[in-house]
Design an enzyme around this catalytic site. Structure first.
Site, PDB file in Angstrom:
ATOM      1  N   ARG B 239       0.775  -1.284  -0.044  1.00 48.07           N
ATOM      2  CA  ARG B 239       0.154  -0.017   0.040  1.00 48.07           C
ATOM      3  C   ARG B 239       0.722   1.056   0.055  1.00 48.07           C
ATOM      4  O   ARG B 239       1.975   1.495   1.081  1.00 48.07           O
ATOM      5  CB  ARG B 239      -0.475  -0.018   1.497  1.00 48.07           C
ATOM      6  CG  ARG B 239      -2.011   0.737   1.305  1.00 48.07           C
ATOM      7  CD  ARG B 239      -2.339   0.789   2.538  1.00 48.07           C
ATOM      8  NE  ARG B 239      -1.894   2.116   3.551  1.00 48.07           N
ATOM      9  CZ  ARG B 239      -1.805   1.293   4.572  1.00 48.07           C
ATOM     10  NH1 ARG B 239      -2.616   0.747   5.723  1.00 48.07           N
ATOM     11  NH2 ARG B 239      -1.124   2.165   5.605  1.00 48.07           N
ATOM     12  N   HIS B 243      -3.389   4.423   5.206  1.00 52.71           N
ATOM     13  CA  HIS B 243      -4.336   3.499   4.843  1.00 52.71           C
ATOM     14  C   HIS B 243      -6.312   4.711   3.895  1.00 52.71           C
ATOM     15  O   HIS B 243      -6.474   3.705   3.453  1.00 52.71           O
ATOM     16  CB  HIS B 243      -4.856   3.375   6.810  1.00 52.71           C
ATOM     17  CG  HIS B 243      -6.473   2.645   6.743  1.00 52.71           C
ATOM     18  ND1 HIS B 243      -6.912   2.207   6.150  1.00 52.71           N
ATOM     19  CD2 HIS B 243      -7.730   3.891   7.594  1.00 52.71           C
ATOM     20  CE1 HIS B 243      -7.731   1.468   6.845  1.00 52.71           C
ATOM     21  NE2 HIS B 243      -8.610   2.911   7.098  1.00 52.71           N
ATOM     22  N   TYR B 251       4.480   5.345  10.129  1.00 57.57           N
ATOM     23  CA  TYR B 251       4.783   3.692  10.794  1.00 57.57           C
ATOM     24  C   TYR B 251       5.103   3.141   9.940  1.00 57.57           C
ATOM     25  O   TYR B 251       5.913   1.837   9.967  1.00 57.57           O
ATOM     26  CB  TYR B 251       3.587   3.809  11.539  1.00 57.57           C
ATOM     27  CG  TYR B 251       1.802   3.605  10.203  1.00 57.57           C
ATOM     28  CD1 TYR B 251       1.501   2.383   9.260  1.00 57.57           C
ATOM     29  CD2 TYR B 251       1.089   4.706  10.370  1.00 57.57           C
ATOM     30  CE1 TYR B 251       0.610   2.329   8.283  1.00 57.57           C
ATOM     31  CE2 TYR B 251      -0.004   4.400  10.191  1.00 57.57           C
ATOM     32  CZ  TYR B 251       0.176   3.749   8.497  1.00 57.57           C
ATOM     33  OH  TYR B 251      -0.958   3.693   8.456  1.00 57.57           O
TER      34      TYR B 251
HETATM   35  C1  LIG Z   1     -14.625  -5.783  10.821  1.00 53.64           C
HETATM   36  C2  LIG Z   1     -13.704  -4.308  10.879  1.00 53.64           C
HETATM   37  N1  LIG Z   1     -13.006  -3.872  11.369  1.00 53.64           N
HETATM   38  C3  LIG Z   1     -12.099  -2.926  12.045  1.00 53.64           C
HETATM   39  C4  LIG Z   1     -12.662  -1.764  10.506  1.00 53.64           C
HETATM   40  C5  LIG Z   1     -11.890  -0.767  10.425  1.00 53.64           C
HETATM   41  N2  LIG Z   1     -11.083  -0.665   9.333  1.00 53.64           N
HETATM   42  C6  LIG Z   1     -10.977  -0.561   8.054  1.00 53.64           C
HETATM   43  S1  LIG Z   1      -9.867  -1.106   6.829  1.00 53.64           S
HETATM   44  C7  LIG Z   1      -8.853  -1.244   8.415  1.00 53.64           C
HETATM   45  C8  LIG Z   1      -7.371  -1.943   8.046  1.00 53.64           C
HETATM   46  C9  LIG Z   1      -7.806  -3.096   7.006  1.00 53.64           C
HETATM   47  O1  LIG Z   1      -6.407  -3.582   6.083  1.00 53.64           O
HETATM   48  P1  LIG Z   1      -6.205  -4.949   5.446  1.00 53.64           P
HETATM   49  O2  LIG Z   1      -7.648  -6.293   5.738  1.00 53.64           O
HETATM   50  O3  LIG Z   1      -4.985  -5.256   5.563  1.00 53.64           O
HETATM   51  O4  LIG Z   1      -6.836  -4.485   4.195  1.00 53.64           O
HETATM   52  P2  LIG Z   1      -5.783  -2.904   3.476  1.00 53.64           P
HETATM   53  O5  LIG Z   1      -6.845  -1.347   4.802  1.00 53.64           O
HETATM   54  O6  LIG Z   1      -5.236  -3.017   4.208  1.00 53.64           O
HETATM   55  O7  LIG Z   1      -6.211  -2.968   2.418  1.00 53.64           O
HETATM   56  C10 LIG Z   1      -9.459  -1.168   9.484  1.00 53.64           C
HETATM   57  C11 LIG Z   1      -9.344  -1.713  10.376  1.00 53.64           C
HETATM   58  C12 LIG Z   1     -13.732  -2.879   9.898  1.00 53.64           C
HETATM   59  N3  LIG Z   1     -13.434  -2.033   8.666  1.00 53.64           N
HETATM   60  N4  LIG Z   1     -13.538  -3.500   9.635  1.00 53.64           N
END
Ligand SMILES: Cc1ncc(C[n+]2csc(CCOP(=O)(O)OP(=O)(O)O)c2C)c(N)n1
Lengths: 324, 325
Positions: B239, B243, B251
């Site tokens: 990425r 975020h 970080y």
């Molecule tokens: C069940 C859940 N908990 C918390 C969130 C808040 N949140 C949105 S994206 C994210 C991180 C997602 O990480 P990942 O699954 O690795 O996907 P990436 O963003 O790296 O593509 C979080 C904690 C969420 N959307 N769903």
């Protein structure tokens, strides 16, 4: 007309809908060869095959999510929770996916989740809960809770034909304890419509599910004491049939709300608020809630009996109210 | 696998379209012009473009929020998506929802529910329906590396494997879940190891190589379509933005980003096309200007579109409204 039990009514509704519509299928734990923990789908496996009476892994969120996905591509899944209590594991899928699909992006999610709920069966804290309250604050869901065999069949058929997610609360205590004469021909009971279970003029008892029978028992005693009770069986608890509720209040001016669900934040709280908002001027006394206390469902017989509202509790509430 | 020239150019086109759309959204976000947040797939576009392009028209995608490519490929236009960011009536959800919380059954793409990995079981359900009806269609579901920690990920993988359902599970492993690095997310090195626990074949692919993702997805779809059951594909990528666009991602070590910058999926693909004579510089330029126009038109469309009425927010709760309500 023929006489069948509440459980047979559920079974007939499923069977008839499955023969009528190839998109209807059942999934859940042990629903296949075994016929379900309460034998509701007994014989279905042989009749409809393993893909329409589908045994799933023990994973409520996974199979509820799968039902949602199947519904999005044209199926009409009926999910069986082995006990309603386990629906908590599927909370997220129901609340965040099923309930919001149509509002958010216009996709209908025609699933029915059958939830064998309620106590009086010495099931303890994990096999006796009333789960409707968990979902009461979730726009997008529909919740029905039949009290009679007639309604059990008609509401399940309506739920299966409905294009929204419906939580179908079937009371375990009623399964084999009550019977009704029902028509031979196809019928549905519309979602969103309450029914007068007993016509009366002095006090309204607004209730649903197994408590309808408790209310009837109380009304029989009260009648001998010269009090005429009207019993409104809500049948659909989300969304509420506001008109029927307000109509009975305007008629009797005195209201008891009765349910087996615990008291705080329950259906009774909502019904009471609705009445005070819309027809406060018609009330001759306070709205009294008769409901289970705010504890988990206890196991031991004496404690469980004290937990679940009994006819005597309804009678004393009515006697108190009638003095106003 | 032999990929036709036009398909290769299409992969490139969608990579560019995704990048440019999201870059524009990022700028608009920083200018305070769009409502809510802005999450982009910057650096990881090859994942959604690769698995999205490999689908057949009748298949179903159950994406997550870094899958902009899939929404575009399935047929949700840049115009509708841009209008979505502005909260306009012409947006995919008519203003009911924001940003990437979109879906459209007319194009075989399920809505994305924010709760990560929710679409794993939901996608599995589409595959279940195909299996029950004996249709030769497949479903694909995607989530991020963080999402693979959720129960729904495991419940879906297990169910799909036990019933040999026609679904392909994709993981966009971009190393971070918000600020949480992989090593704190799980004790294993490759997420694909999880597939083995369910008796499911898996593959690790270079998530910055759109041809590799496309090829792996296509092969997995073929297996699923022919009754061979599910496959898990882990796309290793990075990425490159925070975020979401509010997050400067301090970080993430800068050296790591520098290293991955060299592997940019779009530059990668451009180089591949030129070196293998699939395209000439002017083909590339042609695609670039087509994309540029499309995004400009989308923005104009979004700006000129009307906002929904406040009452519209009260509509559409039920598909079968209660009679007499
Ligand atoms: C069940 C859940 N908990 C918390 C969130 C808040 N949140 C949105 S994206 C994210 C991180 C997602 O990480 P990942 O699954 O690795 O996907 P990436 O963003 O790296 O593509 C979080 C904690 C969420 N959307 N769903």
């Amino acid at each position: 007309m023929k006489e069948i039990t509440y459980l047979e009514a559920i079974k007939e509704a499923l069977d008839e809908e499955m023969s009528r519509d190839a998109s209807v299928f059942i999934l859940g734990e042990d629903v296949g060869v075994y016929g379900g923990a309460f034998r509701v789908t007994e014989g279905f496996f042989d009749k409809y095959g393993e893909w329409r009476v589908l045994d799933t892994p023990l994973a409520e969120s996974g199979f509820t999510g799968a039902a949602i996905g199947a519904a999005l591509v044209g199926m009409r899944p009926v999910v069986e929770m082995q006990f309603a209590d386990f629906i908590s594991c599927a909370f997220d899928q129901l609340v965040n996916v099923a309930a919001k699909n149509h509002y958010r992006w216009g996709a209908a999610t025609p699933i029915v989740v059958r939830a064998p709920y309620g106590g009086n069966i010495h099931g303890g804290a994990f096999h006796s809960q009333c789960i409707e309250g968990f979902f009461y604050n979730v726009p997008g869901l529909k919740i029905v809770a039949p009290a009679t065999a007639y309604d059990a069949k008609g509401l399940l058929k309506a739920a299966i034909r409905d294009n929204d997610p419906v939580i179908y609360c079937e009371h375990k205590y009623l399964y084999r304890r009550i019977k009704d004469s029902i028509p031979e021909e196809d019928y549905v009971v519309p979602i969103g419509k309450a029914r007068i279970a007993l016509d009366g003029k002095d006090v309204s008892i607004i209730t649903y599910g197994a408590m309808v029978h408790t209310a009837l028992e109380a009304a029989t005693v009260l009648k001998d004491n010269g009090v005429s009770c009207e019993i409104l069986d809500l049948r659909t608890i989300l969304p509420l049939d506001k008109k029927s509720i307000l109509d009975t209040v305007k008629k009797t001016n005195k209201v008891i709300v009765l349910h087996e669900q615990t008291k705080t934040g329950g259906v009774g709280a909502e019904v009471s608020a609705l009445i005070s908002e819309h027809c406060f001027d018609y009330l001759d006394g306070p709205i009294i809630r008769v409901a289970a206390p705010d504890t988990p469902v206890p196991y031991s017989a004496q404690m469980e009996e004290a937990f679940i509202p009994q006819a005597k509790d309804v009678i004393s509430a009515v006697e108190k109210l009638i003095r106003y | 696998m032999d990929i036709k020239r036009e398909d290769l150019l299409q992969l490139y086109y969608y990579l560019k379209l995704t990048r440019r759309l999201e870059d524009r959204v990022t700028s608009l976000y920083h200018q305070g012009k769009i409502l809510g947040g802005a999450w982009t797939s910057n650096g990881t576009e090859a994942v959604s473009v690769g698995y999205g392009c490999a689908l057949e028209r009748n298949d179903i995608a159950a994406p997550y929020f870094r899958d902009m490519g899939v929404f575009l490929i399935r047929g949700i236009t840049a115009k509708r998506i841009m209008a979505q960011y502005f909260g306009k009536k012409t947006g995919v959800t008519g203003g009911k929802e924001g940003n990437v919380h979109i879906g459209d059954l007319n194009f075989g793409v399920f809505g994305f529910p924010s709760h990560l990995a929710d679409n794993y079981p939901v996608g599995t359900g589409a595959a279940l329906a195909f299996k029950i009806r004996g249709e030769k269609r497949v479903a694909v579901a995607c989530t991020g590396d963080g999402g693979t920690s959720r129960g729904d990920f495991h419940e879906a993988m297990n169910f799909a494997a036990a019933r040999k359902l026609p679904i392909v599970f994709i993981c966009n492993n971009n190393q971070y879940a918000y600020s949480t690095p992989l090593r704190l997310q799980m004790a294993i090195k490759d997420i694909s190891e999880r597939a083995r626990a369910y008796g499911m074949p898996s593959k690790i692919v270079d998530g910055n190589n759109v041809v590799a993702v496309y090829t792996a997805a296509k092969e997995a779809y073929d297996i699923a379509r022919n009754g061979g059951g599910p496959t898990f594909i882990e796309c290793k990528t990075m990425r490159m933005h925070g975020h979401s666009e509010h997050d400067s991602a301090k970080y993430v070590p800068r050296e790591l980003l520098e290293e991955w910058k060299k592997k940019d999926p779009i530059l990668n693909m451009e180089k591949y096309l030129l070196e293998n004579n699939h395209a000439k510089k002017n083909d590339i330029d042609g695609i670039d200007s087509r994309v540029k126009n499309e995004i400009e038109e989308a923005e104009t469309f979004a700006i000129e579109s009307a906002y929904p009425e406040s009452e519209d927010g009260m509509k559409g709760l039920y598909a079968t409204p209660i009679v007499g309500e």
